[in-house]
Design a protein around this motif. Structure first.
Motif, PDB file in Angstrom:
ATOM      1  N   GLU A 269     -71.867 -13.684  33.888  1.00  0.00           N
ATOM      2  CA  GLU A 269     -70.535 -13.078  33.811  1.00  0.00           C
ATOM      3  C   GLU A 269     -69.446 -14.062  34.224  1.00  0.00           C
ATOM      4  O   GLU A 269     -68.364 -14.084  33.635  1.00  0.00           O
ATOM      5  CB  GLU A 269     -70.483 -11.826  34.685  1.00  0.00           C
TER       6      GLU A 269
ATOM      7  N   SER B  43     -73.289 -12.140  42.725  1.00  0.00           N
ATOM      8  CA  SER B  43     -72.511 -12.237  41.487  1.00  0.00           C
ATOM      9  C   SER B  43     -73.384 -12.739  40.345  1.00  0.00           C
ATOM     10  O   SER B  43     -74.345 -13.492  40.551  1.00  0.00           O
ATOM     11  CB  SER B  43     -71.319 -13.168  41.688  1.00  0.00           C
ATOM     12  N   SER B  44     -73.025 -12.349  39.136  1.00  0.00           N
ATOM     13  CA  SER B  44     -73.781 -12.761  37.946  1.00  0.00           C
ATOM     14  C   SER B  44     -73.271 -14.093  37.429  1.00  0.00           C
ATOM     15  O   SER B  44     -72.086 -14.197  37.064  1.00  0.00           O
ATOM     16  CB  SER B  44     -73.648 -11.701  36.854  1.00  0.00           C
TER      17      SER B  44
ATOM     18  N   SER C 276     -66.813 -15.149  31.442  1.00  0.00           N
ATOM     19  CA  SER C 276     -65.399 -14.791  31.600  1.00  0.00           C
ATOM     20  C   SER C 276     -64.512 -16.012  31.430  1.00  0.00           C
ATOM     21  O   SER C 276     -63.456 -15.948  30.781  1.00  0.00           O
ATOM     22  CB  SER C 276     -65.186 -14.158  32.974  1.00  0.00           C
TER      23      SER C 276
ATOM     24  N   ASN D 208     -74.016 -17.207  24.474  1.00  0.00           N
ATOM     25  CA  ASN D 208     -72.904 -16.266  24.643  1.00  0.00           C
ATOM     26  C   ASN D 208     -71.590 -16.866  24.145  1.00  0.00           C
ATOM     27  O   ASN D 208     -70.760 -16.178  23.538  1.00  0.00           O
ATOM     28  CB  ASN D 208     -72.765 -15.880  26.116  1.00  0.00           C
TER      29      ASN D 208
END
Length: 835
Positions: free
Chosen positions: A702, A698-699, A706, A764
């Motif tokens: 991300e 998994s990232s 999220s 981000n």
């Protein structure tokens, strides 16, 4: 003399049923609803010429005659003009029938239901009228009664020629014989799928691949079992044709065959006394327009949906004295014979647990869970019989359960229930319990629970779904009445439970810490004081009240008497503003509860690879449970955010003091922002431990993105912002939109003060926040254009521009400098936009 006039919502599919028949498959005779020339009309024949010696006859609600391939119903005059319920269900269905995105297409699913009456017509006709109870006038002494009567008429859905008459030699009662063959063998909307066809994507009926299995009749019901075949619509995809999107059919229609069961059930001659709903106690309702209740207008009335529980005549005096008595007819819920045997005792316990609640209403042994009888014990028993309530086990990948019920629309009386129990519910409750309780309960630290723990989880879900069949809504506010610190008090929480209602989505006590040594008794939901109270309010009889109107002041006083105790409070599941009414939360303070929950998530994460290990398998379970952990964290974020710009709603009648609506205090809203700063916007690196990601792939970007994007989206949207602006007009000292943006600027852009390099996670986050601010100042943004928020967002951008410009000269990190220059350019573009 009082009567009820019913206004009908017409259904073209019922009223012109003939048009739904396929060419080459039209029923003959007047059952098609089409006019028959006088010369074609056949007068009734002598009974013996129609019901010949070849007839196989069974007697029940209707006397049913089978003669070769013909089916005749003999309908006694005593049944005419009686309300009759028709319920159609799937008895068997293939996997291709099911809608994979919904919990539909399984044995036991209700497809269609209607209320009808048989009545005699002229020229030896028998009609079926389809009834609606959506609008009513009941007082025949008033002018409104006649006006409603003159303006509305129930539609004749089907018409039959009477083939013969028969007079009973003892009772002298007459019966009419009609031919039901074409209706049963056809595709009549009243008896079969009805409007449900669209849900399953089926259309053309294929008569040559359909047939009758059986017609059985009992004392108050008749059962029709058929096999029906339809065409399955394969749907359309889109393709580009000369640059224009156009649909393309996904192959030819395929046949779908199902087995259907249609139950025709005689409703009580005298409807149960209705009880009007009250928004302060959570019940499913049947709603209608009453033309009599308001002398200067109309009124929407709601009656609660509940079972008919009455004392035996000999026990009525005892009941009035407050003694517990058994009901004339208890609620019996059978367990599907196909249910795995080891789970049956837990499902039965979940049903029987409700007896303690019915004692509050004056009844003992009011509800019974039991195994369905075997064919040897009762060859007439059927799971599809509408007289029988059941918990139906469905071999389904759906991870859920549901508790629907069939209701008499005249009174709200629940006639029966078919609880849907999907096999994969065990996966759902496993993941819930693991992620919320594994830090405290060693038995939860594995991917396959022992039967005792899984049985306890099944019992809890069974009780919850039975609560729905009893008429109870979700009470999303109940768990908010428990102080957070009480959730860690072993003696208190084990004695009282972590929520006053099993009808809340409170799941498990995720606040409890390992050092509290709380057992499963303090971790699981149970039937609580609210549930007992709700059953008392809905089911306790008021013998001195002659009708529902006379009950209103008594019921109101019952609620007012409990109002001082928060445990009896009902919070619905549809309030978007009140932070006390939420799914999956517990405790009276979301910030404190979530802090404790995150402590436990960190403990579980540290052992996740170990606790998800399954020999001879890969790391799918590790990935799944890791996803469950950050989904749980996302729920905590949602619980907290709802406090910002929120307001409390306490529904009251005029007899109760105090306002209905109050704003969430500014201090609590600031606490919510502090939580988001600490647990969300300060990068939660514990969530992206490489000891896990190295095995799941998994990232981390991300996962964190999220979570943070979800929090920002919840915070910065037109609905919340407009509520905050309205709150400021009411209370100038409240937490304002300008406070929100100032705090977010400080929290999200803290590196501009500390002069620290900005990580990829924070870049981000800052980019996402800035995009949302820029979107607000663009004139085209719906919902905020022209409001103060535009000015506030511009002010926030101007302050941020100054801070970035001040920080840039001292930035040495290349990525940080490039990022800040990019952000500065976005701000300049946004501020240059002219309205």
């Amino acid at each position: 003399m009082n009567k009820i006039i019913l206004l009908t919502l017409f259904s073209l599919g019922i009223c012109i049923a003939a048009s739904a028949q396929q060419e080459g498959n039209k029923p003959t005779g007047s059952a098609t609803g089409q006019a028959i020339p006088p010369s074609a009309k056949a007068a009734p024949k002598p009974y013996k010429d129609v019901i010949t010696a070849k007839a196989k006859t069974t007697v029940g609600l209707f006397t049913v005659h089978k003669i070769d391939d013909k089916i005749y119903f003999e309908i006694a005059d005593s049944i005419l003009n009686r309300d009759i319920l028709i319920v159609s269900r799937l008895a068997k269905a293939g996997a291709d029938t099911r809608n994979t995105s919904a919990m539909t297409g399984y044995a036991g699913d209700v497809l269609n239901q209607s209320v009808i009456r048989f009545e005699k017509g002229p020229n030896n006709k028998l009609f079926i009228r389809e009834l609606s109870y959506s609008e009513r006038s009941k007082d025949s002494t008033q002018a409104m009664f006649k006006a409603v009567s003159n303006s509305n008429i129930q539609p004749i859905a089907l018409a039959f020629d009477v083939k013969a008459y028969k007079k009973d030699t003892v009772t002298r009662q007459q019966a009419s014989v009609i031919d039901m063959t074409d209706i049963i063998n056809g595709d009549n909307d009243l008896f079969f799928f009805g409007s449900s066809k669209g849900k399953f994507g089926i259309s053309a009926y294929q008569a040559d691949k359909s047939y009758l299995l059986d017609v059985s009749t009992y004392a108050i019901n008749t059962e029709i079992k058929t096999v029906k075949t339809y065409s399955k619509n394969m749907g359309n995809a889109m393709q580009s044709v000369n640059g224009v999107a156009a649909p393309v059919t996904q192959g030819s229609p395929k046949p779908v065959t199902v087995e259907l069961n249609t139950s025709i059930v005689l409703l009580p001659k005298i409807p149960m006394q209705a009880r009007y709903a009250d928004d302060r106690v959570g019940y499913f309702t049947f709603d209608y327009t009453d033309f009599d209740a308001n002398p200067q207008g109309i009124k929407r009335q709601s009656v609660i949906e509940r079972w008919r529980l009455e004392p035996r005549d000999a026990d009525l005096a005892k009941y009035k004295k407050g003694e517990l008595v058994e009901p004339k007819k208890p609620i019996v819920i059978y367990i599907d014979p196909e249910t795995p045997a080891k789970w049956v005792p837990y499902l039965i316990q979940g049903i029987n647990d409700w007896n303690v609640a019915f004692e509050s209403a004056g009844f003992k042994n009011a509800i019974v869970g039991k195994m369905a009888p075997t064919p040897q014990e009762d060859p007439t028993w059927s799971l599809d019989d509408a007289r029988h309530s059941a918990l139906v086990y469905k071999p389904s990948s759906v991870a859920n359960a549901s508790g629907p019920h069939i209701t008499d629309p005249r009174s709200g009386e629940v006639i029966e229930t078919h609880i849907n129990w999907y096999h994969n519910i065990m996966k759902l409750v496993h993941d819930w319990y693991f992620v919320q309780a594994a830090a405290v309960d060693p038995k939860a630290r594995k991917m396959q629970f022992d039967d005792e723990l899984m049985g306890s989880l099944i019992r809890f879900v069974s009780s919850h779904e039975v609560g729905h069949t009893l008429g109870l809504l979700h009470n999303y506010g109940s768990s908010s009445t428990t102080p957070v610190e009480k959730l860690r008090d072993k003696a208190w929480v084990e004695a009282n439970g972590h929520t006053p209602s099993i009808m809340d989505y409170a799941r498990f006590n995720y606040v409890a810490q390992p050092e509290d040594h709380i057992s499963e008794k303090g971790m699981f939901p149970r039937i609580g004081v609210y549930d007992k109270w709700a059953i008392e309010w809905g089911y306790k009889l008021i013998p001195d009240s002659k009708n529902a109107d006379e009950e209103i002041p008594v019921l109101n006083q019952w609620i007012i008497a409990k109002a001082a105790d928060k445990r009896y409070w009902f919070g619905n599941e549809s309030n978007a503003e009140d932070p006390r009414m939420q799914s999956e939360d517990i405790g009276d303070n979301a910030m404190k509860a979530s802090d404790y929950g995150i402590k436990n998530l960190k403990r579980i994460t540290a052992h996740l690879k170990e606790w998800t290990r399954k020999d001879n398998e890969g790391y799918d379970e590790l990935q799944n449970m890791h996803e469950q952990i950050y989904s749980q964290l996302g729920r905590y974020v949602g619980h907290v955010v709802k406090n910002i710009g929120g307001r409390y709603e306490n529904i009251k009648t005029v007899e109760q003091p105090g306002p209905v609506y109050t704003l969430v205090p500014a201090a609590i809203q600031r606490d919510a922002m502090d939580f988001l700063s600490r647990q969300v916007f300060t990068t939660p690196l514990w969530l992206v431990d490489n000891k896990i990601l190295a095995y799941t792939g998994s990232s981390p970007v991300e996962i964190i993105g999220s979570l943070q994007e979800g929090a920002l989206t919840r915070l910065i949207n037109s609905t919340r912002i407009n509520r905050m602006l309205a709150a400021e007009a009411i209370e100038p000292a409240t937490y304002k939109v300008s406070d929100l943006f100032n705090d977010l600027n400080t929290i999200i852009w803290s590196e501009l003060v500390t002069r620290q390099p900005i990580s990829i996670y924070r870049r981000n986050l800052q980019r996402s926040y800035l995009d949302k601010l820029c979107a607000i100042v663009k004139p085209a943004v719906a919902g905020v254009k022209g409001s103060d928020v535009n000015s506030i967002a511009k002010a926030a951008l101007i302050k941020l521009r100054l801070k970035i410009k001040a920080a840039l000269p001292s930035v040495r990190d290349t990525m940080t400098r490039d990022h800040l220059n990019d952000m500065l350019g976005k701000i300049e573009v946004a501020l240059s936009v002219k309205a």
